[in-house]
Design an enzyme around this catalytic site. Structure first.
Site, short mmCIF file in Angstrom:
data_model
loop_
_atom_site.label_atom_id
_atom_site.label_comp_id
_atom_site.label_asym_id
_atom_site.label_seq_id
_atom_site.Cartn_x
_atom_site.Cartn_y
_atom_site.Cartn_z
N GLU A 41 0.82 -1.22 0.00
CA GLU A 41 0.00 0.00 0.00
C GLU A 41 0.85 1.27 0.00
OE1 GLU A 41 -3.56 -0.34 2.67
OE2 GLU A 41 -2.53 -2.17 3.30
N SER A 74 -6.56 -2.72 2.18
CA SER A 74 -6.94 -2.13 0.89
C SER A 74 -7.32 -3.15 -0.17
CB SER A 74 -5.78 -1.25 0.35
OG SER A 74 -5.63 -0.11 1.15
N TYR A 86 -9.51 3.37 -5.01
CA TYR A 86 -8.49 4.38 -5.30
C TYR A 86 -8.43 4.90 -6.72
CZ TYR A 86 -6.88 2.72 -0.78
OH TYR A 86 -6.82 2.36 0.54
N ARG A 105 -11.11 3.10 11.62
CA ARG A 105 -12.34 2.88 10.85
C ARG A 105 -12.74 1.42 10.95
NH1 ARG A 105 -10.85 3.34 5.30
NH2 ARG A 105 -11.62 1.21 5.05
N ASP A 150 -15.28 -1.44 9.09
CA ASP A 150 -16.05 -1.69 7.87
C ASP A 150 -17.09 -2.79 8.07
OD1 ASP A 150 -14.39 0.18 6.72
OD2 ASP A 150 -13.06 -1.30 5.80
N GLU A 210 -13.83 -5.72 8.94
CA GLU A 210 -12.50 -5.52 9.51
C GLU A 210 -12.40 -4.16 10.18
OE1 GLU A 210 -9.33 -4.37 6.46
OE2 GLU A 210 -10.77 -5.45 5.21
N ASN A 269 -9.68 -0.95 10.75
CA ASN A 269 -8.49 -0.32 10.15
C ASN A 269 -7.91 0.68 11.13
OD1 ASN A 269 -8.78 -1.15 7.05
ND2 ASN A 269 -10.81 -0.62 7.82
N GLY A 287 -6.85 5.47 5.02
CA GLY A 287 -6.37 6.49 4.10
C GLY A 287 -6.68 7.89 4.61
#
Length: 311
Positions: free
Chosen positions: A21, A154, A220, A259, A261, A275, A277, A281
């Site tokens: 990443e 990602s 992205y 974060r 998800d 998951e 994070n 980003g």
């Protein structure tokens, strides 16, 4: 939100690194760095793939703003080194970072707490990918599954498959990134994400993509991915999802910011945890800044608030 920036001293923005990443991390780090400079912070950019971390002490660094995504930066390794060097840093600690990076172990903890997750199995590098194993996975999880490296972010190395032949190929692909692979039942539904800042859950965001799933390209590069914030949930649903996100985040030892998800099952209407994070980003168009903006927090304010939590 007024913050005395002099309290931070010299701050290093850790970005780049050598994970899969790296490109996203470079963009996040640049955005964070410019926000710090504009906020009056004495900041510099530092790429651990180019320089040794012990140079941070020589540079007089007091705090580190971690913008490293993926392995080496999001899995507890850099956090452990910074802790050893006596440098405070943003986000989760060593344990929380390591557990959150490991999707399978995160799910084991969530399952033990009766938090909702999709059915899944772990496949290890040492296992033979026999037809018996592949058929047993399909029988247990259903004909359509997601395959992903257990310790990548990602959507790197991730595949959606619908046959035993595809399953073997997808597992081998994921094993190129990790020695352990998570295979998870496919859940038909819309994806949501909840950003965490301190002890509060920010407004949820829902994502819609014309691609087969919300993969690296959708995140992205695609101009067709749509983001909705507010996400369209009722006030009660928003509160319930925020509470679930905080519970899941704290359960795996995370803190500071991050974060969580989800996917909402079209059949049961239940939110399933995907998951957590710990270093999402942080470009101007990333999801955490989108949620913060909905709460009235600008990108620059968000960057400073995350740094403030490292004190």
């Amino acid at each position: 939100m007024t913050i005395d920036t002099k309290q931070f001293g010299k701050v290093a923005v850790l970005y780049g690194g050598d994970s899969a990443e790296r490109d996203v991390s470079l963009r996040s780090g640049e955005a964070v760095y410019h926000a710090l400079i504009e906020g009056g912070v004495d900041a510099l950019l530092f790429d651990p793939s180019k320089r040794k971390l012990n140079e941070l002490n020589d540079l007089g660094i007091k705090h580190a703003w971690i913008a490293l995504h993926g392995r080496g930066g999001e899995d507890g390794q850099v956090q452990a080194v910074l802790q050893y060097l006596g440098i405070s840093y943003t986000g989760s600690g060593v344990m929380g970072s390591a557990i959150a990076m490991d999707k399978w172990r995160s799910k084991m903890i969530w399952k033990s707490m009766t938090l909702p997750v999709a059915p899944h199995v772990l496949v290890k590098e040492t296992q033979s990918l026999s037809q018996d194993l592949l058929r047993s996975i399909t029988a247990r999880l259903g004909p359509v599954v997601f395959v992903k490296p257990s310790r990548e972010g990602s959507s790197v190395g991730m595949s959606k498959v619908s046959s035993p032949d595809q399953l073997e190929k997808a597992i081998r692909k994921a094993l190129e990134f990790d020695k352990e692979v998570l295979v998870e039942s496919f859940i038909e539904g819309r994806e949501y994400t909840v950003s965490i800042l301190g002890e509060q859950a920010l407004p949820s965001i829902s994502m819609v993509t014309p691609r087969e799933f919300y993969d690296y390209e959708a995140k992205y590069h695609s101009n067709e991915t749509q983001y909705f914030c507010p996400s369209g949930l009722s006030d009660q649903e928003e509160q319930e999802l925020g509470k679930l996100a905080l519970n899941a985040f704290y359960a795996v030892g995370c803190k500071g910011w991050g974060r969580v998800d989800f996917i909402r099952d079209n059949k049961s209407n239940e939110f399933k945890l995907l998951e957590a994070n710990t270093v999402p980003g942080m470009t101007q168009t990333s999801l955490v800044p989108k949620a913060a903006k909905q709460k009235g927090i600008s990108f620059n304010q968000l960057v400073l608030e995350i740094l403030k939590q490292s004190l």
